[in-house]
Structures are given as C-alpha cells and as structure tokens.
Design an enzyme around this catalytic site. Sequence first.
Site, PDB file in Angstrom:
ATOM      1  CE1 TYR A  72      40.143  13.134  19.772  1.00  0.00           C
ATOM      2  CE2 TYR A  72      41.917  12.111  18.400  1.00  0.00           C
ATOM      3  CZ  TYR A  72      41.327  12.131  19.688  1.00  0.00           C
ATOM      4  OH  TYR A  72      42.048  11.631  20.484  1.00  0.00           O
ATOM      5  CE  LYS A 121      42.684  14.819  21.705  1.00  0.00           C
ATOM      6  NZ  LYS A 121      42.650  15.327  23.020  1.00  0.00           N
TER       7      LYS A 121
HETATM    8  P1  NAP Z   1      37.092   8.027  27.334  1.00  0.00           P
HETATM    9  O1  NAP Z   1      37.184   6.839  27.687  1.00  0.00           O
HETATM   10  O2  NAP Z   1      36.045   8.232  26.144  1.00  0.00           O
HETATM   11  O3  NAP Z   1      36.919   9.180  28.233  1.00  0.00           O
HETATM   12  C1  NAP Z   1      36.695  10.585  28.057  1.00  0.00           C
HETATM   13  C2  NAP Z   1      36.538  11.348  29.318  1.00  0.00           C
HETATM   14  O4  NAP Z   1      36.399  12.720  29.013  1.00  0.00           O
HETATM   15  C3  NAP Z   1      35.463  10.899  30.289  1.00  0.00           C
HETATM   16  O5  NAP Z   1      35.835  10.851  31.541  1.00  0.00           O
HETATM   17  C4  NAP Z   1      34.391  11.947  29.992  1.00  0.00           C
HETATM   18  O6  NAP Z   1      33.336  12.161  31.060  1.00  0.00           O
HETATM   19  C5  NAP Z   1      35.155  13.123  29.516  1.00  0.00           C
HETATM   20  N1  NAP Z   1      34.460  14.245  29.045  1.00  0.00           N
HETATM   21  C6  NAP Z   1      33.936  14.041  27.888  1.00  0.00           C
HETATM   22  N2  NAP Z   1      33.524  15.378  27.515  1.00  0.00           N
HETATM   23  C7  NAP Z   1      33.402  16.193  28.339  1.00  0.00           C
HETATM   24  C8  NAP Z   1      33.223  17.715  28.844  1.00  0.00           C
HETATM   25  N3  NAP Z   1      32.361  18.308  27.985  1.00  0.00           N
HETATM   26  N4  NAP Z   1      33.535  18.017  29.868  1.00  0.00           N
HETATM   27  C9  NAP Z   1      34.100  17.214  30.984  1.00  0.00           C
HETATM   28  N5  NAP Z   1      34.561  16.128  30.628  1.00  0.00           N
HETATM   29  C10 NAP Z   1      34.316  15.492  29.521  1.00  0.00           C
HETATM   30  O7  NAP Z   1      38.576   8.606  26.323  1.00  0.00           O
HETATM   31  P2  NAP Z   1      39.940   8.288  26.742  1.00  0.00           P
HETATM   32  O8  NAP Z   1      40.544   7.179  25.727  1.00  0.00           O
HETATM   33  O9  NAP Z   1      40.370   7.973  27.869  1.00  0.00           O
HETATM   34  O10 NAP Z   1      40.696   9.589  26.255  1.00  0.00           O
HETATM   35  C11 NAP Z   1      41.017  10.507  26.963  1.00  0.00           C
HETATM   36  C12 NAP Z   1      41.960  11.748  26.285  1.00  0.00           C
HETATM   37  O11 NAP Z   1      42.952  11.335  25.768  1.00  0.00           O
HETATM   38  C13 NAP Z   1      41.003  12.199  25.352  1.00  0.00           C
HETATM   39  O12 NAP Z   1      41.348  13.744  25.038  1.00  0.00           O
HETATM   40  C14 NAP Z   1      41.481  11.576  23.896  1.00  0.00           C
HETATM   41  O13 NAP Z   1      41.161  12.457  22.788  1.00  0.00           O
HETATM   42  C15 NAP Z   1      42.996  11.561  24.434  1.00  0.00           C
HETATM   43  N6  NAP Z   1      43.709  10.221  23.545  1.00  0.00           N
HETATM   44  C16 NAP Z   1      42.903   9.059  23.720  1.00  0.00           C
HETATM   45  C17 NAP Z   1      43.554   8.193  22.918  1.00  0.00           C
HETATM   46  C18 NAP Z   1      43.196   6.734  22.908  1.00  0.00           C
HETATM   47  O14 NAP Z   1      43.416   5.751  22.018  1.00  0.00           O
HETATM   48  N7  NAP Z   1      42.234   6.166  23.657  1.00  0.00           N
HETATM   49  C19 NAP Z   1      44.748   8.444  21.887  1.00  0.00           C
HETATM   50  C20 NAP Z   1      45.081   9.831  21.964  1.00  0.00           C
HETATM   51  C21 NAP Z   1      44.603  10.456  22.561  1.00  0.00           C
HETATM   52  P3  NAP Z   1      31.722  12.199  31.019  1.00  0.00           P
HETATM   53  O15 NAP Z   1      31.562  10.761  30.524  1.00  0.00           O
HETATM   54  O16 NAP Z   1      31.290  12.379  32.198  1.00  0.00           O
HETATM   55  O17 NAP Z   1      31.405  13.121  29.867  1.00  0.00           O
END
Ligand code: NAP
Length: 246
Positions: free
Chosen positions: A154, A158
């Site tokens: 990851y 990133k």
């Molecule tokens: P999340 O709740 O797990 O949601 C992930 C989203 O990505 C879902 O809508 C999922 O849709 C979609 N997705 C996954 N694989 C995909 C693919 N192959 N093609 C298209 N869509 C896909 O995650 P989140 O926490 O909101 O995170 C969103 C972003 O922020 C990510 O890039 C994550 O790495 C980043 N981030 C999050 C955090 C945190 O603390 N939450 C911190 C730093 C960065 P489906 O279910 O339809 O696949």
Amino acid sequence: MLKDKVAVVTGASRGIGRSIAEHLAREGATVIINYNGSADRAREVETGIRENGGKAEAIQCNVADFSACEAFIADVIKKYGRIDILVNNAGITRDNLMMKMKEEEFDAVISTNLKGAFNCMKFASRQMLKQRSGKIINISSVSGVMGNAGQANYSASKAGIIGLTKSAARELASRHITVNAIAPGFIRTEMTEVLSDSVKAAATAQIPMGTFGEPEDVAQMTVFLASDKADYITGQVICVDGGMAM
Ligand code: NAP
C-alpha cells in the site's frame, strides 16, 4: 463554484469517494460516480445527489483494467462532451508484514491503487489536453509519505501516486492542467473500521490532533483543488491528517 464542470470520481460508492462526489455535486458539477463491485451503493449515491438537485450518474469500471478504463473515459466523453475534473480515489488494502506478503497481495494493491490512477489519467488527460484545461486530484496517503509497517504494498502504491502526480504535473502544466495529490491520514471509513482497537489506539497516538478525520475533511480539500481558486497550484502533496506527517 463548479457549475458546468464534469467530474469523474473513482471509487465513489462509499467512504471518501462518496463524500468527494457529494461535495463536487453540491458545488454544481455533474459527477460520474465510478465503482467496481458495489452497484447498489453507487446507485444510492447517485439517487442521493439527484434528490438534492444535483447531477450524477453511476458507471461501473474496474480501474485496474487498462482497456476498461479506455472504454469508461470514452463513454463519459461521448455522453457529457468533456472532463474537467478527475479524482483518482479508488483504492484497496491487503495488509501483511512483508515477510508474509503474498505476490497476489502486492500485485492487487499496485494494480488498483497505482496503475488504476495511471489508467484513468492517461485517457482523461488526452481530453483535457484538447480542452487546454483540467484538474486531476490523486488520493495518496500518509502511508506513502512516511511508510507504514504491514503496508509495504500500500505504501509503495501511494508513494508511486506521488511520483505519478509530480511527473504528470510537469507534463501537463503548460496546457493549464493541474495535477495534485492529497495524502489523508486516518479517516473514519469502512477501510479503517476493520482495524482492531489496539491498532486504532496506536494510530490515534501518532496524530497530534488526537482523532481520526472524517471523509468530509478530504472532500473539502478536493473541492478547493478542483476549483479555479487553486489554478496556480500543481505538483503538490497536501496532507489532510491532523498533523500526523509533519
Ligand atoms: P473504502 O471505504 O474501502 O472505499 C473504496 C472505494 O474504492 C469503494 O467505492 C470501492 O468500490 C472502490 N474500488 C475499489 N477497488 C476498485 C476498482 N478496482 N475499481 C473501481 N473502484 C474500486 O475506502 P476509503 O477509506 O474511502 O478510501 C478511499 C481512498 O482514500 C483510497 O484510495 C484509500 O487508499 C485512500 N485513503 C484512505 C484513508 C483512510 O483512512 N480511510 C487514509 C489514506 C488514504 P467497490 O466496492 O465498488 O469496489
């Protein structure tokens, strides 16, 4: 603020992507809610935006699939005529210590998080070059800035997004296309909900502001970077992390 703009948000069926889609729509943008498997949840986001007077359409595409991304972006351009804003937010985790990490775990995370962003940028930027304008916002992570034990795949994806952002920013700057990255810290979503209480406590201890952030915290920064208020900002990585990475 974003009236007449067309925005594509990948991974917008829940969490941070959902909030970004809702905030962009609230500012007047027509929002394409991309998802991979969660059709019902993506439709829910679409319906919610429409009920609030916004414009949105949910479209399925696995961002890790190069030719599917080409078809997806072509479909958006055919229907809406342009792409002004691209937010590469789709992301997954497959956490494991490097010693135990399987090849599939490494490949899956790189394919979705890093190659997925490249795929969408490649095809959307072609249209933005024709328009001579555009805003690309890539969602990185503090894990890509600082590293994180148990997240070699990851963190690499990133950190890769940061390199991709800076290179694309240099390639596209002369055509008034900006490319920036947001590096969120720990944000309250389903991705972090699965962490054990002890991991959550250890994470919180690293955050000067002492608490996880909300999806809205990332969405507000995205709206700013997507607006003309940020016209002179490109190639930057902005941490939205309660001070964690400083
Ligand atoms: P999340 O709740 O797990 O949601 C992930 C989203 O990505 C879902 O809508 C999922 O849709 C979609 N997705 C996954 N694989 C995909 C693919 N192959 N093609 C298209 N869509 C896909 O995650 P989140 O926490 O909101 O995170 C969103 C972003 O922020 C990510 O890039 C994550 O790495 C980043 N981030 C999050 C955090 C945190 O603390 N939450 C911190 C730093 C960065 P489906 O279910 O339809 O696949």
